[in-house]
Design a protein around this motif. Sequence first.
Motif, short mmCIF file in Angstrom:
data_model
loop_
_atom_site.label_atom_id
_atom_site.label_comp_id
_atom_site.label_asym_id
_atom_site.label_seq_id
_atom_site.Cartn_x
_atom_site.Cartn_y
_atom_site.Cartn_z
N CYS A 218 -14.84 18.76 -30.22
CA CYS A 218 -13.85 19.11 -29.20
C CYS A 218 -12.81 20.10 -29.71
O CYS A 218 -12.36 20.98 -28.96
CB CYS A 218 -13.16 17.85 -28.68
N ARG A 219 -12.45 19.98 -30.98
CA ARG A 219 -11.40 20.86 -31.48
C ARG A 219 -11.93 22.17 -32.08
O ARG A 219 -11.15 23.03 -32.48
CB ARG A 219 -10.52 20.13 -32.49
N THR A 220 -13.26 22.33 -32.12
CA THR A 220 -13.81 23.56 -32.69
C THR A 220 -14.71 24.28 -31.68
O THR A 220 -14.28 25.17 -30.96
CB THR A 220 -14.58 23.27 -33.99
N VAL A 221 -15.97 23.87 -31.61
CA VAL A 221 -16.95 24.63 -30.82
C VAL A 221 -16.73 24.51 -29.31
O VAL A 221 -17.24 25.32 -28.55
CB VAL A 221 -18.38 24.19 -31.22
N LEU A 222 -15.95 23.53 -28.86
CA LEU A 222 -15.61 23.42 -27.44
C LEU A 222 -14.16 23.80 -27.18
O LEU A 222 -13.61 23.47 -26.12
CB LEU A 222 -15.88 22.00 -26.91
N ASN A 223 -13.57 24.52 -28.11
CA ASN A 223 -12.16 24.91 -27.99
C ASN A 223 -12.07 26.43 -27.85
O ASN A 223 -12.33 27.16 -28.81
CB ASN A 223 -11.40 24.44 -29.23
N PRO A 224 -11.70 26.95 -26.67
CA PRO A 224 -11.65 28.40 -26.48
C PRO A 224 -10.67 29.11 -27.41
O PRO A 224 -10.73 30.33 -27.56
CB PRO A 224 -11.21 28.55 -25.01
N ARG A 225 -9.77 28.37 -28.04
CA ARG A 225 -8.80 29.00 -28.96
C ARG A 225 -9.35 29.15 -30.37
O ARG A 225 -8.68 29.69 -31.25
CB ARG A 225 -7.51 28.17 -28.99
N VAL A 226 -10.56 28.67 -30.59
CA VAL A 226 -11.20 28.75 -31.91
C VAL A 226 -12.34 29.77 -31.84
O VAL A 226 -13.15 29.73 -30.91
CB VAL A 226 -11.72 27.36 -32.33
N PRO A 227 -12.43 30.69 -32.80
CA PRO A 227 -13.45 31.76 -32.74
C PRO A 227 -14.88 31.25 -32.60
O PRO A 227 -15.72 31.92 -31.99
CB PRO A 227 -13.25 32.51 -34.06
N LEU A 228 -15.19 30.07 -33.15
CA LEU A 228 -16.56 29.57 -33.07
C LEU A 228 -17.02 29.40 -31.62
O LEU A 228 -18.20 29.52 -31.32
CB LEU A 228 -16.68 28.25 -33.83
N PHE A 229 -16.08 29.11 -30.73
CA PHE A 229 -16.39 28.93 -29.32
C PHE A 229 -17.07 30.17 -28.73
O PHE A 229 -17.94 30.07 -27.86
CB PHE A 229 -15.11 28.61 -28.55
#
Length: 475
Positions: A218-229
């Motif tokens: 939730c805090r990385t790959v599903l977070n639009p504020r994180v580049p991995l998203f």
Amino acid sequence: MEWADLVRFVCDPSPGATLGLVSGQRRQGKTFLLEAVAKAADGFYFDGHAAAEAETLQRLAERFGEHTRATHPPRWQRWEDAVDALLALGDQRPVPVIIDNFPDLVGPSPALPSVIHGAYRRLHQVGRNNRARLILSGGIPSLMRRLFSGPSSLHQLASLELLVRPFDFREAARFWGIRSPRLAVQVHAVVGGTPAYRGDLVCDDAPTGPDDFDAWVCRTVLNPRVPLFWEARNLLEEENHANRALSHSTLVAIAAGRSTPGEIAERIGAQLTDVSHVLAVLQNRGLLHAEPDAFRPALTRYRIAEPLLAFEQSVAWPHRAAIEQEDAADVWQRARATFDSAVAAPRFAQLCRDWATAHAGPDTFNGAPEAAVRGTVSGPVGHPRLDADVVVRGNVGGRPGVLLSVGLARWNETMDIPHLERLRQALSDLGTSGEDTNGAVPACYSGIGFGPELRAAEARGEVLLIDVDRLYHGE
């Protein structure tokens, strides 16, 4: 291994200028390795970009002037002058001369490979004791192969061809600092073995343990504020516009379990010829792997090579609007079952195949494994079809291609005697069809565990059992 190969190449004291080729998909660490070897050997490094030839030559001359500490940088009007000057850096000692993103330079300057070939020919003709170690690097292996294979003027010059691969699944677990094998499979199903995904793309955020996996997603790959998203979308944005929509639909179909061109075309309602073209493009880009069926070699099956792309197509894309508007935890709760069935389960099966060829002990399959792929066993009328997840073939007594094992992989299922019975029936059907099954071992791979009857069968030597612990730590 890649570092040792590079160091051996650039430090080779043998006389004569040499050429090395380095390729690999983006974010696998090629630039890091090349910059590090240039620094360690006091060599020259240039990061090429797609630009007009005059602009590139100016940038290259400025970088050359900085490296040689010249009062004024040279003014190169032609690639011939630039290449001669770069190779001259090796007149006194072995020195790496590295041009990264080389294919981007060839586009505006298609004669560049011939220019380099001509420079090497002149060095050979005059007999200069030059020991330049020129390294040309590119991001897409298939493109590098096209530039340097067959009729290419550089085809015969390369003495090093290095492919920088993603981390093996065991290496990836160590890189992420993950000790729990089941958690390691889950994380690998999201980010695979790409080292760059742990750094800037998630700000070095790794799950602290099995109980932190859902929150980490939730805090990385599903977070639009994180580049991995955004990374998986960026991979597809590099496709040309005409193929982009069909590429997306093709990947969605593969993520949903359609693996053959016919199945994909039927799922997305497209012409088989159009789908075949897109599959070839995605395969050349390294986004898809194509493998023949273990028992029907004429049937090609496709799988998504980049786990993050599989995660995107199965989990993130269908919920993208909700992700940007709702709490990620609510979205993940709705998508969790899809992740387990459509992302983690196929990734677990692939890791089992990788284990069979890379980590299984020499006596595990009573032969030397050479390949592990999927296979479909179609028995006589009335017998159910079996989709075998791990079909291992190898060398026995000098005979290649011998069937060593047929196995099932179940990510979220405790396996027991019914699974072994299905494998026994499949081996019987294969024997009836003419396959040599005398030494073939039935195998069960489970992410949860095995029932008591199956364990008893293992004790009698009737089946091979591989759990996640053995997958990551055993042979």
